[in-house]
Design an enzyme around this catalytic site. Structure first.
Site, PDB file in Angstrom:
ATOM      1  N   ASN A 217      10.265   0.858   6.242  1.00 12.20           N
ATOM      2  CA  ASN A 217      11.070   0.285   5.164  1.00 12.20           C
ATOM      3  C   ASN A 217      11.738   1.418   4.381  1.00 12.20           C
ATOM      4  OD1 ASN A 217       9.189   1.148   2.984  1.00 12.20           O
ATOM      5  ND2 ASN A 217       7.807  -0.219   4.094  1.00 12.20           N
ATOM      6  N   PHE A 332       2.594  -2.666  -7.499  1.00 13.56           N
ATOM      7  CA  PHE A 332       4.046  -2.677  -7.668  1.00 13.56           C
ATOM      8  C   PHE A 332       4.592  -3.921  -6.996  1.00 13.56           C
ATOM      9  CE2 PHE A 332       6.057   1.210  -9.386  1.00 13.56           C
ATOM     10  CZ  PHE A 332       4.912   1.874  -9.762  1.00 13.56           C
TER      11      PHE A 332
HETATM   12  N1  CTP Z   1       0.340  -4.164  -0.701  1.00 12.58           N
HETATM   13  C1  CTP Z   1      -0.807  -3.738  -0.076  1.00 12.58           C
HETATM   14  N2  CTP Z   1      -1.032  -4.057   1.210  1.00 12.58           N
HETATM   15  C2  CTP Z   1      -0.162  -4.804   1.915  1.00 12.58           C
HETATM   16  C3  CTP Z   1       1.018  -5.256   1.298  1.00 12.58           C
HETATM   17  C4  CTP Z   1       1.255  -4.919  -0.027  1.00 12.58           C
HETATM   18  O1  CTP Z   1      -1.597  -3.061  -0.720  1.00 12.58           O
HETATM   19  N3  CTP Z   1      -0.409  -5.100   3.186  1.00 12.58           N
HETATM   20  C5  CTP Z   1       0.575  -3.794  -2.100  1.00 12.58           C
HETATM   21  C6  CTP Z   1       1.783  -2.895  -2.334  1.00 12.58           C
HETATM   22  O2  CTP Z   1       1.418  -1.529  -2.252  1.00 12.58           O
HETATM   23  C7  CTP Z   1       2.230  -3.276  -3.733  1.00 12.58           C
HETATM   24  C8  CTP Z   1       1.802  -4.732  -3.864  1.00 12.58           C
HETATM   25  O3  CTP Z   1       0.815  -4.964  -2.827  1.00 12.58           O
HETATM   26  O4  CTP Z   1       1.568  -2.549  -4.738  1.00 12.58           O
HETATM   27  C9  CTP Z   1       2.905  -5.709  -3.698  1.00 12.58           C
HETATM   28  O5  CTP Z   1       3.536  -5.480  -2.457  1.00 12.58           O
HETATM   29  P1  CTP Z   1       4.598  -6.507  -1.915  1.00 12.58           P
HETATM   30  O6  CTP Z   1       5.027  -6.102  -0.533  1.00 12.58           O
HETATM   31  O7  CTP Z   1       5.641  -6.685  -2.964  1.00 12.58           O
HETATM   32  O8  CTP Z   1       3.704  -7.832  -1.906  1.00 12.58           O
HETATM   33  P2  CTP Z   1       3.272  -8.848  -0.820  1.00 12.58           P
HETATM   34  O9  CTP Z   1       1.961  -9.403  -1.267  1.00 12.58           O
HETATM   35  O10 CTP Z   1       3.305  -8.220   0.520  1.00 12.58           O
HETATM   36  O11 CTP Z   1       4.348  -9.983  -0.986  1.00 12.58           O
HETATM   37  P3  CTP Z   1       5.786 -10.197  -0.327  1.00 12.58           P
HETATM   38  O12 CTP Z   1       5.979  -9.115   0.710  1.00 12.58           O
HETATM   39  O13 CTP Z   1       5.709 -11.556   0.236  1.00 12.58           O
HETATM   40  O14 CTP Z   1       6.759 -10.096  -1.464  1.00 12.58           O
END
Ligand code: CTP
Length: 411
Positions: A217, A332
């Site tokens: 990403n 975040f």
């Molecule tokens: N995060 C994590 N592990 C994952 C995905 C996300 O620890 N497998 C953490 C990220 O580091 C961030 C937070 O969760 O601090 C939010 O990440 P985000 O990608 O926005 O959230 P998701 O729960 O994956 O939701 P979505 O992708 O559906 O927005």
């Protein structure tokens, strides 16, 4: 060399006394020291000095009219108030001091002052008898008791012909008071995380398709690096767990860097260090899905289409939220719309103490930039709104908030 006021946003309120002309020197000196100076003038200040002078010296738009809103997506006096690290009123007339003491909000400056939560410094300038008037003294006392810091006027020949106290302190002296204030603040912050173990995750994970291809990403790692530097500056023992990043991580003996590739690697790296950690900040952009199979050798081109089957990765933050005890957990939420809604949902779902929400589709926010525009929430709602500021400043404010909350919880 870092300038003494680098990264600081100062609102300079200039009110209408003859000393308003000294506002030009003040604007120039503060700007030269690295501060971002947003000047707000009262209508009477404009009788003494022009907006153009101050705009040229500060290289920023100068404000004077509450209702002259040029950007329909924001409200100037609230945005300015939120961005300020310090509000300085110089020169301050008896009138603005009275308005501040009584909470009047009838122009851009007084309205911004009510909306600002940053510390306020006031450098009065007026006739000696006005300065000694019981009404003025009472107003000054009221403001003193609310924590407003006064930069006392000097004694000497006043513009009105009297000799006495009431002359605006020299711009050089006012600038040193401001510099000393920020230096003292930095010293206080320096110990804010002393002895604390802080884990920061940064960058974007890499999910391998084959030895030469992967899914990743746009995360640059900048926010996580800024957090690591800020935590270190506050005395913490920092472990930076970094996936793919655009730049090399900070070189600091106090920051232990662990490089990882995939979400699974990051999960393991975090879990093995989690137990004795005090604060964990998950600034990394972790893949939600990875290819079910990662081919051992390069996939050769064959048919017209290729289907990759993806499976869910473990949500690291959610796993930590389930097992956390003393740890302070910060997540975040990088969103492209509805940031507040999604962030609050993540805060609850992942059992976080704070969440930092940003809309990465906004210019100046999110991936790859040195700045960010964030809102920080806890379970009770909005805690801090930070309009366009550097990632270093976001990091410092976020970690200070965390340190205050940890200290509060320990009482
Ligand atoms: N995060 C994590 N592990 C994952 C995905 C996300 O620890 N497998 C953490 C990220 O580091 C961030 C937070 O969760 O601090 C939010 O990440 P985000 O990608 O926005 O959230 P998701 O729960 O994956 O939701 P979505 O992708 O559906 O927005």
């Amino acid at each position: 060399m870092l300038k003494s006021l680098q990264g600081k946003t100062i609102i300079l309120g200039i009110t209408g006394g003859i000393a308003a002309y000294k506002g030009a020197a003040l604007t120039s000196k503060l700007t030269q020291k690295g501060a971002e100076v947003h000047v707000i003038m009262t209508a009477s200040a404009k009788q003494f000095i022009t907006e153009l002078t101050l705009q040229s010296l500060s290289k920023q738009r100068v404000y004077s009219d509450t209702f002259q809103e040029r950007d329909p997506s924001s409200i100037s006096h609230i945005d300015l108030a939120d961005a300020a690290d310090l509000v300085l009123i110089a020169p301050a007339t008896a009138n603005i001091i009275a308005k501040m003491a009584h909470g009047l909000a009838d122009d851009m400056l007084s309205t911004t002052l009510l909306a600002a939560t940053a510390p306020v410094m006031v450098a009065p300038a007026m006739n000696v008898h006005m300065y000694q008037h019981p009404a003025v003294l009472a107003n000054i006392n009221t403001l003193h008791s609310r924590g407003v810091q006064f930069i006392e006027p000097g004694e000497g020949l006043l513009a009105c012909g009297y000799v006495g106290k009431g002359r605006l302190e020299e711009p050089e002296t006012i600038v040193s008071v401001v510099e000393n204030y920020f230096a003292a603040q930095a010293n206080a912050a320096a110990g804010a995380l002393a002895g604390k173990k802080v884990i920061i995750t940064a960058g974007g994970t890499i999910e391998r398709i084959d030895p030469v291809r992967y899914i990743s990403n746009d995360s640059s790692g900048k926010m996580g690096f800024a957090l690591s530097r800020a935590a270190r500056a506050m005395g913490a023992e920092v472990t930076l767990i970094a996936a793919r990043t655009d730049e090399a991580p900070p070189q600091d003996p106090g920051i232990r860097v662990v490089r990882v590739e995939s979400a699974q690697d990051m999960y393991e790296a975090v879990m093995s260090r989690w137990k004795d950690c005090d604060i964990l900040v998950k600034a990394a952009a972790v893949a939600d899905y990875r290819p079910r199979e990662s081919a051992e050798s390069k996939i050769k081109k064959s048919g017209d289409t290729l289907t990759l089957e993806l499976v869910k990765t473990t949500d690291i933050l959610e796993s930590l939220g389930k097992i956390k005890d003393k740890q302070f957990l910060i997540g975040f939420a990088a969103e492209t719309g509805n940031a507040e809604f999604y962030a609050k949902d993540k805060l609850v779902r992942k059992n976080l103490d704070l969440i930092v929400a940003n809309d990465v589709s906004t210019e100046g926010a999110g991936f790859g930039t040195d700045t960010n525009i964030v809102s920080i929430y806890d379970a009770g709602g909005l805690v801090l709104d930070l309009p366009l500021v550097s990632k270093d400043e976001v990091a410092r404010k976020l970690l200070l908030l965390a340190s205050e909350r940890i200290a509060g919880a320990a009482l």
